[in-house]
Design a protein around this motif. Structure first.
Motif, PDB file in Angstrom:
ATOM      1  N   VAL A   5      -0.603  15.914  54.943  1.00 32.11           N
ATOM      2  CA  VAL A   5      -1.641  16.801  54.415  1.00 32.11           C
ATOM      3  C   VAL A   5      -1.473  16.804  52.905  1.00 32.11           C
ATOM      4  O   VAL A   5      -0.451  17.252  52.392  1.00 32.11           O
ATOM      5  CB  VAL A   5      -1.509  18.226  54.995  1.00 32.11           C
ATOM      6  N   ARG A   8      -5.819  19.244  47.956  1.00 30.79           N
ATOM      7  CA  ARG A   8      -6.388  20.581  48.133  1.00 30.79           C
ATOM      8  C   ARG A   8      -7.097  20.647  49.476  1.00 30.79           C
ATOM      9  O   ARG A   8      -8.010  19.873  49.734  1.00 30.79           O
ATOM     10  CB  ARG A   8      -7.375  20.882  47.010  1.00 30.79           C
ATOM     11  N   LEU A   9      -6.684  21.573  50.301  1.00 25.71           N
ATOM     12  CA  LEU A   9      -7.336  21.767  51.597  1.00 25.71           C
ATOM     13  C   LEU A   9      -8.274  22.964  51.458  1.00 25.71           C
ATOM     14  O   LEU A   9      -8.052  24.040  51.984  1.00 25.71           O
ATOM     15  CB  LEU A   9      -6.300  21.964  52.703  1.00 25.71           C
ATOM     16  N   ASP A  10      -9.334  22.731  50.670  1.00 24.25           N
ATOM     17  CA  ASP A  10     -10.353  23.754  50.469  1.00 24.25           C
ATOM     18  C   ASP A  10     -11.480  23.516  51.469  1.00 24.25           C
ATOM     19  O   ASP A  10     -11.353  22.670  52.353  1.00 24.25           O
ATOM     20  CB  ASP A  10     -10.849  23.745  49.018  1.00 24.25           C
ATOM     21  N   THR A  11     -12.574  24.234  51.346  1.00 22.77           N
ATOM     22  CA  THR A  11     -13.645  24.144  52.341  1.00 22.77           C
ATOM     23  C   THR A  11     -14.193  22.731  52.511  1.00 22.77           C
ATOM     24  O   THR A  11     -14.256  22.237  53.647  1.00 22.77           O
ATOM     25  CB  THR A  11     -14.764  25.150  52.021  1.00 22.77           C
ATOM     26  N   ALA A  14     -11.551  20.607  54.182  1.00 17.39           N
ATOM     27  CA  ALA A  14     -11.298  21.032  55.560  1.00 17.39           C
ATOM     28  C   ALA A  14     -12.394  20.536  56.494  1.00 17.39           C
ATOM     29  O   ALA A  14     -12.118  20.153  57.633  1.00 17.39           O
ATOM     30  CB  ALA A  14     -11.167  22.549  55.637  1.00 17.39           C
ATOM     31  N   CYS A  36       3.457  18.630  54.599  1.00 20.83           N
ATOM     32  CA  CYS A  36       2.646  19.244  53.539  1.00 20.83           C
ATOM     33  C   CYS A  36       3.294  19.096  52.166  1.00 20.83           C
ATOM     34  O   CYS A  36       3.021  19.878  51.258  1.00 20.83           O
ATOM     35  CB  CYS A  36       2.424  20.715  53.860  1.00 20.83           C
ATOM     36  N   LEU A  39       0.674  18.925  49.605  1.00 20.88           N
ATOM     37  CA  LEU A  39      -0.414  19.895  49.702  1.00 20.88           C
ATOM     38  C   LEU A  39      -0.299  20.871  48.535  1.00 20.88           C
ATOM     39  O   LEU A  39       0.725  21.527  48.362  1.00 20.88           O
ATOM     40  CB  LEU A  39      -0.341  20.643  51.033  1.00 20.88           C
ATOM     41  N   ILE A  42      -4.405  25.657  49.754  1.00 21.40           N
ATOM     42  CA  ILE A  42      -5.023  25.811  51.071  1.00 21.40           C
ATOM     43  C   ILE A  42      -5.931  27.039  51.049  1.00 21.40           C
ATOM     44  O   ILE A  42      -5.542  28.102  50.578  1.00 21.40           O
ATOM     45  CB  ILE A  42      -3.964  25.895  52.193  1.00 21.40           C
ATOM     46  N   SER A  45     -10.450  28.032  55.070  1.00 24.10           N
ATOM     47  CA  SER A  45     -10.937  26.927  55.909  1.00 24.10           C
ATOM     48  C   SER A  45      -9.795  26.004  56.308  1.00 24.10           C
ATOM     49  O   SER A  45      -9.738  25.510  57.435  1.00 24.10           O
ATOM     50  CB  SER A  45     -12.011  26.121  55.172  1.00 24.10           C
ATOM     51  N   GLY A  46      -8.881  25.778  55.387  1.00 24.05           N
ATOM     52  CA  GLY A  46      -7.702  24.968  55.688  1.00 24.05           C
ATOM     53  C   GLY A  46      -6.796  25.653  56.691  1.00 24.05           C
ATOM     54  O   GLY A  46      -6.271  25.022  57.608  1.00 24.05           O
ATOM     55  N   LEU A  49      -8.156  25.261  60.077  1.00 25.01           N
ATOM     56  CA  LEU A  49      -7.880  23.926  60.600  1.00 25.01           C
ATOM     57  C   LEU A  49      -6.479  23.865  61.222  1.00 25.01           C
ATOM     58  O   LEU A  49      -6.301  23.341  62.324  1.00 25.01           O
ATOM     59  CB  LEU A  49      -8.003  22.898  59.471  1.00 25.01           C
TER      60      LEU A  49
END
Length: 89
Positions: A5, A8-11, A14, A36, A39, A42, A45-46, A49
């Motif tokens: 991962v 950036r696990l943004d919207t 994700a 991660c 990563l 987060i 949304s992340g 997930l």
């Protein structure tokens, strides 16, 4: 099964990742390790997930391990209660 991962696990990320996690969900009866290390961020949304993966693993008798989260991500997990939902190493 190992998944990296990154970033950036943004919207938007994700939404894209949701389409890419099918192999993880298909193998949810096994141990799924989410690395991660790279990563950086987060969003909710992340987190959703991660929760989807955990829910599928729980339903199929598998397990989710999250490795190498940084201090910022760790704080988010602690504030949201996610820290207690996952095996974090």
């Amino acid at each position: 099964m190992l998944a990296m991962v990154n970033g950036r696990l943004d919207t938007p990320a994700a939404v894209k990742a949701q389409q890419e996690i099918t192999p993880l969900l298909e193998n949810a009866n096994k141990v799924i390790t989410l690395n991660c290390e790279n990563l950086e961020y987060i969003s909710s949304s992340g987190l959703r997930l991660f929760l989807t993966i955990r829910k599928e693993a729980s339903a199929k008798g598998g397990k989710v391990i999250i490795e190498h989260i940084n201090d910022d991500i760790r704080k988010v997990f602690q504030m949201t209660g996610f820290f207690n939902l996952f095996d974090i190493r």
